[in-house]
Design a protein around this motif. Structure first.
Motif, PDB file in Angstrom:
ATOM      1  N   LYS A   1      36.029 -18.389  38.137  1.00  0.00           N
ATOM      2  CA  LYS A   1      36.954 -19.482  38.580  1.00  0.00           C
ATOM      3  C   LYS A   1      38.115 -19.291  38.111  1.00  0.00           C
ATOM      4  CE  LYS A   1      36.354 -23.471  36.361  1.00  0.00           C
ATOM      5  NZ  LYS A   1      35.860 -24.706  35.969  1.00  0.00           N
ATOM      6  N   ARG A   2      39.198 -19.641  38.998  1.00  0.00           N
ATOM      7  CA  ARG A   2      40.595 -19.526  38.633  1.00  0.00           C
ATOM      8  C   ARG A   2      41.025 -20.775  37.791  1.00  0.00           C
ATOM      9  NH1 ARG A   2      42.717 -18.136  43.374  1.00  0.00           N
ATOM     10  NH2 ARG A   2      41.894 -15.794  43.136  1.00  0.00           N
ATOM     11  N   THR A   3      41.528 -20.709  36.791  1.00  0.00           N
ATOM     12  CA  THR A   3      42.228 -21.798  35.974  1.00  0.00           C
ATOM     13  C   THR A   3      43.459 -22.170  36.031  1.00  0.00           C
ATOM     14  OG1 THR A   3      42.071 -20.229  34.048  1.00  0.00           O
ATOM     15  CG2 THR A   3      40.125 -21.595  34.326  1.00  0.00           C
ATOM     16  N   ARG A   4      44.343 -20.921  36.089  1.00  0.00           N
ATOM     17  CA  ARG A   4      45.559 -21.116  36.466  1.00  0.00           C
ATOM     18  C   ARG A   4      46.014 -20.347  37.574  1.00  0.00           C
ATOM     19  NH1 ARG A   4      48.157 -18.620  31.260  1.00  0.00           N
ATOM     20  NH2 ARG A   4      46.118 -17.525  31.534  1.00  0.00           N
TER      21      ARG A   4
ATOM     22  N   VAL B   1      32.244 -17.908  34.799  1.00  0.00           N
ATOM     23  CA  VAL B   1      31.459 -19.289  34.638  1.00  0.00           C
ATOM     24  C   VAL B   1      30.054 -19.046  34.430  1.00  0.00           C
ATOM     25  CG1 VAL B   1      33.224 -20.889  35.636  1.00  0.00           C
ATOM     26  CG2 VAL B   1      31.611 -19.910  37.237  1.00  0.00           C
TER      27      VAL B   1
ATOM     28  N   THR C   1      41.698 -16.117  34.875  1.00  0.00           N
ATOM     29  CA  THR C   1      40.496 -16.295  35.901  1.00  0.00           C
ATOM     30  C   THR C   1      39.601 -16.311  34.609  1.00  0.00           C
ATOM     31  OG1 THR C   1      41.386 -15.230  37.623  1.00  0.00           O
ATOM     32  CG2 THR C   1      39.054 -15.330  37.438  1.00  0.00           C
TER      33      THR C   1
ATOM     34  N   ILE D   1      35.416 -21.025  26.818  1.00  0.00           N
ATOM     35  CA  ILE D   1      35.765 -21.112  28.119  1.00  0.00           C
ATOM     36  C   ILE D   1      35.398 -22.551  28.561  1.00  0.00           C
ATOM     37  CG2 ILE D   1      34.884 -20.392  30.324  1.00  0.00           C
ATOM     38  CD1 ILE D   1      34.359 -17.521  29.120  1.00  0.00           C
TER      39      ILE D   1
ATOM     40  N   ARG E   1      41.185 -13.356  31.656  1.00  0.00           N
ATOM     41  CA  ARG E   1      41.585 -14.419  31.069  1.00  0.00           C
ATOM     42  C   ARG E   1      43.227 -14.302  31.369  1.00  0.00           C
ATOM     43  NH1 ARG E   1      38.667 -17.241  26.405  1.00  0.00           N
ATOM     44  NH2 ARG E   1      39.223 -19.254  27.540  1.00  0.00           N
TER      45      ARG E   1
END
Lengths: 266, 263
Positions: free
Chosen positions: A251-254, A160, A157, A135, A153
């Motif tokens: 946390k949103r990554t995409r 963190v 998301t 991560i 994932r």
């Protein structure tokens, strides 16, 4: 006190080399791309400080300004320090194992009044894991299980860290409350406004600190928030509340990730 | 008492808090809803005094009213908080009740849940409340139903002391206790009727997930409370055809992670 791994843990972690031990169930063990390394512990016991009384502020709302509640900053400092140190130590152990994350963390907040001075303890236990896709560079702690991590994932998301907040609010009862509670008055059904405002304030402060702690982790939200009342205590007409709030910061990554579809299982 | 605005102005920086489990969070997203924040309402309440009769079972109306009023205050405040956040509704509402040591006539009533909003077509008006989990919400939406409100009915009953008196030959017999049976029946029926009335007032088509909880309070003597709680729903035409159930063998954890409701 530093976040160094104590000698006893050092020895245990050394012995783990090449094998695994985990708190995971068989199903979680099978989660894809997650490899259990070892059980890790982070704990800190602090003296419960008394501190000084602070009036909490009412954020411009008139009804809040007039209410008379107070917060001792000592307990807040004690709990916050204990939580931070416990987290640091948990992550230090994980780092020693070369882990990318600590999953399935159980957080326990305990208060021990048996000694001469009250002591607060924060105990975090979890399983350090290696991830096929890390991560972040540093290990990340989360309350979620490996299966949940895989699902999160897949939906773009990531967790963190563990966010937390604590508050400890005291209210002195006003005249209305005092009268309603006096047994000889045989008062009817009535809301105790002072106390209601006090408990609101306690939860507000705990959640505000939770949000602040999540924001400092760079999260966009917190899931699985556990808002646990350590309970109230009453000394004559002074009522106190202690509230812990904690949860997994995510946390949103995409934004456009394909979401896993739900099925109606029989 | 207005306190909602202070807490919510804190949380307007875009960060949401929620007590959703991972599954619930993902399913709500899949249903097109986003969590806005943890909303709660609370009321600390002094329950009035009521004289009780020894010979006859009867409803303790003062207590029933107190429990209604306090819960309504708590739920109303939670709803206000949700409205403040611009939510469509609140899912996963839990109603909690906490007594106070050494003061049996004071109790805290707490309503807590996660405010959600539809990404595509948010609704106007008062947000709905529901005790549906994320999974239940997703399933309901798929089958073409929309929650309109958490409905509850409560009844506090005092059972006549005479119902427990056994003298003479009665001491040795297997027998039904008619007075006690009747009292428990009445109390339950009253609670359920009141819940149904609330649903009717919302012009709902039905209630899902209704349950009856029993609490034993010790307010100046023995009192039994029955609370009927459920989520009132209205039928709508589903956006897409309802998902057909699929036979699966679940290999998942029996115990979900901490802080998550059962799936």
């Amino acid at each position: 006190v530093s976040a160094e791994v104590p000698a006893s843990a050092q020895a245990r972690l050394e012995e783990l080399r090449g094998m695994t031990s985990s708190f995971f169930s068989a199903a979680s063990y099978a989660a894809q791309g997650v490899h259990a390394l070892g059980q890790v512990v982070g704990l800190s016991a602090c003296r419960l400080a008394t501190g000084v009384v602070r009036r909490t502020r009412g954020h411009g709302d008139r009804s809040l300004v007039t209410a008379r509640w107070q917060e001792y900053d000592g307990p807040v400092r004690s709990w916050t320090t204990a939580r931070q140190r416990a987290t640091e130590r948990l992550l230090a152990q994980a780092k020693q194992l070369g882990a990318h994350a600590v999953l399935g963390v159980e957080a326990r907040h305990e208060r021990d009044d048996s000694g001469a001075e009250p002591v607060v303890e924060v105990i975090l236990t979890g399983t350090a894991v290696r991830l096929d896709e890390p991560i972040a560079k540093a290990p990340v702690a989360a309350l979620v299980t490996p299966q949940e991590l895989v699902r999160l994932r897949a939906a773009g998301t990531v967790p963190v860290g563990i966010a937390g907040g604590f508050s400890s609010v005291f209210v002195t009862a006003g005249r209305d409350t005092f009268n309603a509670m006096a047994p000889w008055r045989r008062a009817g059904n009535v809301e105790l406004e002072d106390y209601t405002l006090g408990v609101y304030e306690a939860r507000r402060l705990a959640l505000q600190r939770l949000s602040a702690s999540a924001a400092s982790l760079g999260a966009h939200g917190v899931i699985g928030v556990d808002l646990s009342d350590l309970g109230h205590h009453r000394v004559e007409s002074v009522m106190g509340w202690q509230v812990h709030a904690w949860g997994t910061a995510v946390k949103r990554t995409r934004g456009d990730a394909p979401r896993p579809k739900g099925v109606l299982a029989l | 008492v207005t306190v909602a605005s202070a807490r919510l102005s804190d949380s307007k920086d875009g960060l949401f808090t929620s007590d959703l489990s991972v599954n619930e969070y993902l399913l709500l997203e899949d249903a097109g809803y986003e969590p806005l924040g943890l909303v709660l309402g609370s009321s600390i309440y002094h329950v009035g005094y009521q004289r009780r009769r020894l010979r006859a079972s009867h409803e303790l109306t003062v207590l029933s009213e107190a429990l209604y009023h306090a819960r309504e205050l708590a739920m109303g405040r939670m709803q206000e908080e949700a409205a403040e956040l611009g939510a469509d509704g609140v899912v996963g509402v839990r109603l909690d009740f906490k007594g106070f040591e050494g003061a049996s006539h004071i109790a805290e009533f707490l309503a807590i849940g996660t405010a959600v909003r539809s990404r595509s077509h948010p609704r106007e008006g008062k947000p709905f409340t529901s005790d549906l989990s994320g999974q239940d919400f997703w399933t309901l939406k798929r089958t073409g139903a929309h929650p309109v409100g958490l409905v509850l009915g409560t009844c506090v009953y005092s059972v006549a002391a005479a119902a427990f008196r056994f003298r003479g030959i009665r001491m040795f017999r297997n027998m039904e206790l008619p007075q006690l049976t009747e009292a428990l029946y009445d109390a339950r029926e009253l609670a359920m009727t009141r819940m149904q009335e609330e649903a009717k007032a919302l012009s709902a088509d039905g209630i899902v997930g209704a349950r009856i909880d029993e609490h034993r309070h010790s307010w100046r003597g023995r009192a039994i409370e029955f609370v009927a709680v459920g989520t009132a729903i209205v039928r709508e035409t589903p956006a897409e055809p309802p998902a057909s159930p699929m036979p699966v063998i679940d290999l998942n954890d029996r115990v979900p992670s901490r802080g998550s409701r059962s799936s």
